[in-house]
Design a protein around this motif. Structure first.
Motif, PDB file in Angstrom:
ATOM      1  N   GLU A  95       7.008   3.470   4.261  1.00  0.00           N
ATOM      2  CA  GLU A  95       7.480   3.402   5.645  1.00  0.00           C
ATOM      3  C   GLU A  95       8.795   2.625   5.738  1.00  0.00           C
ATOM      4  OE1 GLU A  95       5.382   4.572   8.985  1.00  0.00           O
ATOM      5  OE2 GLU A  95       5.967   5.831   7.293  1.00  0.00           O
ATOM      6  N   ARG A  96       8.889   1.553   4.976  1.00  0.00           N
ATOM      7  CA  ARG A  96      10.136   0.792   5.006  1.00  0.00           C
ATOM      8  C   ARG A  96      11.290   1.615   4.450  1.00  0.00           C
ATOM      9  NH1 ARG A  96      10.624  -5.102   2.329  1.00  0.00           N
ATOM     10  NH2 ARG A  96      10.326  -3.880   0.407  1.00  0.00           N
ATOM     11  N   GLN A  97      11.048   2.336   3.365  1.00  0.00           N
ATOM     12  CA  GLN A  97      12.111   3.180   2.819  1.00  0.00           C
ATOM     13  C   GLN A  97      12.475   4.290   3.800  1.00  0.00           C
ATOM     14  OE1 GLN A  97      13.861   2.479  -0.069  1.00  0.00           O
ATOM     15  NE2 GLN A  97      15.207   3.986   0.903  1.00  0.00           N
TER      16      GLN A  97
ATOM     17  N   ASP B 284       0.860  -1.184   0.000  1.00  0.00           N
ATOM     18  CA  ASP B 284       0.000   0.000   0.000  1.00  0.00           C
ATOM     19  C   ASP B 284       0.894   1.232   0.000  1.00  0.00           C
ATOM     20  OD1 ASP B 284      -1.849   1.989   0.403  1.00  0.00           O
ATOM     21  OD2 ASP B 284      -2.925   0.947   2.004  1.00  0.00           O
ATOM     22  N   ASP B 285       0.821   2.022  -1.076  1.00  0.00           N
ATOM     23  CA  ASP B 285       1.694   3.190  -1.238  1.00  0.00           C
ATOM     24  C   ASP B 285       1.068   4.468  -0.688  1.00  0.00           C
ATOM     25  OD1 ASP B 285       4.266   3.940  -2.159  1.00  0.00           O
ATOM     26  OD2 ASP B 285       3.361   4.999  -3.841  1.00  0.00           O
ATOM     27  N   ASP B 286      -0.006   4.341   0.053  1.00  0.00           N
ATOM     28  CA  ASP B 286      -0.697   5.501   0.625  1.00  0.00           C
ATOM     29  C   ASP B 286       0.249   6.251   1.571  1.00  0.00           C
ATOM     30  OD1 ASP B 286      -2.296   7.296   2.008  1.00  0.00           O
ATOM     31  OD2 ASP B 286      -3.938   5.887   2.313  1.00  0.00           O
TER      32      ASP B 286
ATOM     33  N   GLY C 284       7.132  -4.458   4.082  1.00  0.00           N
ATOM     34  CA  GLY C 284       6.914  -4.226   2.669  1.00  0.00           C
ATOM     35  C   GLY C 284       5.475  -3.930   2.305  1.00  0.00           C
ATOM     36  N   ASN C 285       4.531  -4.156   3.228  1.00  0.00           N
ATOM     37  CA  ASN C 285       3.146  -3.774   2.969  1.00  0.00           C
ATOM     38  C   ASN C 285       2.989  -2.250   2.946  1.00  0.00           C
ATOM     39  OD1 ASN C 285       2.176  -6.416   2.823  1.00  0.00           O
ATOM     40  ND2 ASN C 285       1.965  -6.559   5.044  1.00  0.00           N
ATOM     41  N   PHE C 286       3.920  -1.540   3.583  1.00  0.00           N
ATOM     42  CA  PHE C 286       3.969  -0.077   3.539  1.00  0.00           C
ATOM     43  C   PHE C 286       5.332   0.323   2.985  1.00  0.00           C
ATOM     44  CE2 PHE C 286       1.060  -0.041   7.501  1.00  0.00           C
ATOM     45  CZ  PHE C 286      -0.082  -0.134   6.713  1.00  0.00           C
TER      46      PHE C 286
END
Length: 357
Positions: free
Chosen positions: A245-247, A194-196, A240-242
């Motif tokens: 956030e991980r980056q 999810d790229d939100d 990885g679902n966000f």
């Protein structure tokens, strides 16, 4: 008794507990694990104790307190179930022997948070936090009693040989996950990335706290995340679902100049080793140890950045630090304490490159 002989004897009996000239000895043997069902036998504690760790880290799902297979269960019933699970766990001789013998630190995952895959939308989270702090004997002076979330950090060892343990809370503030459009399909089992940009894993307050901790001096940093951080190739819970956030996490390591980061995780009911170099400040290595008695022998996943195969039997993880060689060995060990998966990293390789002049 001659002083030298006494020192050798104490070193054998109390590894990691000696003090030299008022400074603590460096940590060299750390064990950790996750996913321990209090309703099932837990014979693995014998192997953990035989390893003789100087510190044990509980990475989440330390009990299974949610109402299993329940649909639309009231939050008060979930908390009652969690309280009962802690009571059962307190009667497990192996677990209690570890807790009364070895220093321990803990964070939680969904099943000791109170609800499967839950995040900030779980109404029982404040009550669950009170139960967590009570079970883990967190002193009343600890800030976790006066703020939201169970995140915590502690540094061990003398200057030049410091291990910073950072335990994240990936539950209390986490935004809702994006459901899959193809349930049980490989790589899309439960959730989709999810790229939100409004979604969060840690929440603003915890993010700021983490930045402050990463600026503190340490030579090795063990960041404990209940869910996997760098692992790819599956559609279960993970950072990885966000992806934003991980980056952000990777970028924060770079921006703070935090050297020595190694990720520790659980949750999956399989163990594994992972390495990521894409968009990271330096090669980031993750060791997942799961579970202490909850396992998934038939697990299959692509694992594009996994080092070797997953391990689907009962396991715990170990971190062996050779300060003099500058090397950290990350191992998965089976119920007999035997190493079944292993990789190593050099502390010199876990450093943010100096900016070009």
């Amino acid at each position: 008794m001659p002083r030298l002989l006494l020192t050798i004897l104490l070193a054998w009996l109390l590894p990691g507990q000696l003090w030299a000239q008022g400074a603590p000895a460096p940590l060299t043997r750390i064990a950790f694990g996750s996913c321990a069902d209090e309703e099932k036998p837990q014979p693995i504690w014998d192997a953990v104790m035989a390893y003789r760790p100087e510190l044990f880290l509980f990475a989440g799902d330390n009990v299974y307190g949610d109402v299993r297979n329940g649909r639309n269960v009231p939050d008060e019933d979930l908390i009652a179930s969690l309280q009962e699970s802690y009571l059962q766990a307190s009667k497990l001789p192996g677990l209690m022997r570890l807790r009364t013998t070895i220093p321990t630190l803990a964070t939680w995952d969904d099943h000791d948070y109170g609800k499967n895959d839950a995040g900030a939308d779980f109404a029982g989270r404040h009550a669950a936090q009170r139960l967590f702090l009570q079970f883990w004997d967190v002193p009343r002076s600890d800030p976790r009693h006066t703020r939201d979330g169970v995140y915590h950090a502690q540094t061990f060892g003398p200057e030049g040989q410091r291990v910073q343990v950072i335990l994240l809370d990936t539950r209390f503030f986490r935004s809702p996950l994006k459901p899959t459009d193809a349930r049980n399909a490989p790589g899309k089992e439960r959730y989709l990335p999810d790229d939100d940009p409004t979604k969060t894993m840690l929440g603003a307050e915890q993010w700021q706290w983490l930045a402050d901790r990463l600026r503190e001096p340490a030579e090795l940093r063990l960041i404990v995340s209940s869910v996997q951080v760098v692992a790819e190739g599956h559609g279960w819970e993970r950072w990885g679902n966000f992806p934003r956030e991980r980056q952000h996490l990777y970028d924060l390591v770079r921006e703070t100049g935090a050297n020595g980061v190694v990720f520790i995780s659980g949750d999956r009911h399989v163990g594994g080793l992972y390495r990521e170099t894409n968009s990271t400040p330096y090669p980031l290595v993750e060791i997942t140890a799961s579970g202490l008695n909850q396992v998934f022998p038939g697990n299959r996943e692509a694992g594009p950045n996994r080092l070797g195969a997953v391990y689907g039997a009962a396991n715990f993880g170990t971190v062996d630090v050779d300060w003099w060689e500058g090397e950290v060995a990350l191992s998965l060990r089976n119920e007999a304490g035997e190493v079944v998966r292993r990789t190593s990293v050099r502390l010199a390789d876990l450093r943010t490159p100096e900016p070009a002049r």
